[in-house]
Design a protein around this motif. Sequence first.
Motif, PDB file in Angstrom:
ATOM      1  N   ASP A 178       0.883  -1.162   0.000  1.00 48.86           N
ATOM      2  CA  ASP A 178       0.000   0.000   0.000  1.00 48.86           C
ATOM      3  C   ASP A 178       0.920   1.210   0.000  1.00 48.86           C
ATOM      4  O   ASP A 178       1.719   1.390   0.923  1.00 48.86           O
ATOM      5  CB  ASP A 178      -0.897  -0.025   1.249  1.00 48.86           C
ATOM      6  N   LYS A 224      -6.495   2.015  10.697  1.00 47.87           N
ATOM      7  CA  LYS A 224      -6.342   2.481   9.321  1.00 47.87           C
ATOM      8  C   LYS A 224      -4.919   2.962   9.119  1.00 47.87           C
ATOM      9  O   LYS A 224      -4.449   3.874   9.801  1.00 47.87           O
ATOM     10  CB  LYS A 224      -7.325   3.614   9.016  1.00 47.87           C
ATOM     11  N   SER A 227      -4.301   3.370   2.903  1.00 44.93           N
ATOM     12  CA  SER A 227      -5.689   3.146   2.489  1.00 44.93           C
ATOM     13  C   SER A 227      -6.217   1.791   2.964  1.00 44.93           C
ATOM     14  O   SER A 227      -7.275   1.346   2.555  1.00 44.93           O
ATOM     15  CB  SER A 227      -5.799   3.239   0.966  1.00 44.93           C
ATOM     16  N   THR A 228      -5.447   1.142   3.849  1.00 43.73           N
ATOM     17  CA  THR A 228      -5.800  -0.196   4.342  1.00 43.73           C
ATOM     18  C   THR A 228      -6.464  -0.099   5.715  1.00 43.73           C
ATOM     19  O   THR A 228      -5.975   0.575   6.608  1.00 43.73           O
ATOM     20  CB  THR A 228      -4.531  -1.073   4.453  1.00 43.73           C
ATOM     21  N   THR A 229      -7.590  -0.803   5.852  1.00 43.36           N
ATOM     22  CA  THR A 229      -8.284  -0.867   7.137  1.00 43.36           C
ATOM     23  C   THR A 229      -8.231  -2.292   7.675  1.00 43.36           C
ATOM     24  O   THR A 229      -8.532  -3.250   6.960  1.00 43.36           O
ATOM     25  CB  THR A 229      -9.747  -0.426   7.014  1.00 43.36           C
TER      26      THR A 229
END
Length: 235
Positions: A178, A224, A227-229
């Motif tokens: 990411d 978070k 852009s990764t949760t």
Amino acid sequence: MGLLDSLEARLDKLVNGSFSKAFKSDIKPTELGAVLQQELDTKAKEIDGQLRAPNLFVIDLGSEDFSRLQQYLATLESELARVAQAYADEQRYTLASNVSVTFSQDSALEIGIFRVNSGSGLAPQAASVPADSNAGLVELISDVAKPQLVSVSGQRYFLTQSVTKIGRGDQAEIQIEDAGISRLHCAIILGSETVIRDLGSTNGTVVDGRTISETVILDGSLIKIGSTTLTYSSH
């Protein structure tokens, strides 16, 4: 006096004073007892008007802790079972059978880290379960606790070390592609509480909508990074 208050003193007396010396580490008998009580509370569910809770517990220790404490484990199993049984009676939980506590070895766990697995079923008889094996009990265990992070897509990242670094770089134990994630972005620290710590990332670490430098995370906490949760789960 509470159920946990005299646990270490009683155990020390049972093994002629040598018990407290063996437990000079991050693992304490009172902490184990407290976690069993928490597990009872967390897993208790109302079914047919009764609060049903687990009665079978397996405590995973790392190889070094298991080897160092092995001569005391039978005594500790008995005492922890007594404490958990008394607590369940106090809370009026309904159990499938008597409380059983067994220790198991997990080489993936580091010194001072332990994991509790719990389930419900008939407590194994002492004669039918070999002292050096938990196989009979493990087969009965459900809802095994495995701390992990779960992505939106369902990918699971298991946390098997006391400190797990997350990032894009090779030095991270959990590597996520990411562009918004730093090479070493944050770390998860396991202990009596689970803590997340930002490692000086460029874009920051957000937990439950708040940018943090370090904070305790609980079951269901949303993390978070870039852009990764990720969702934290203790089991």
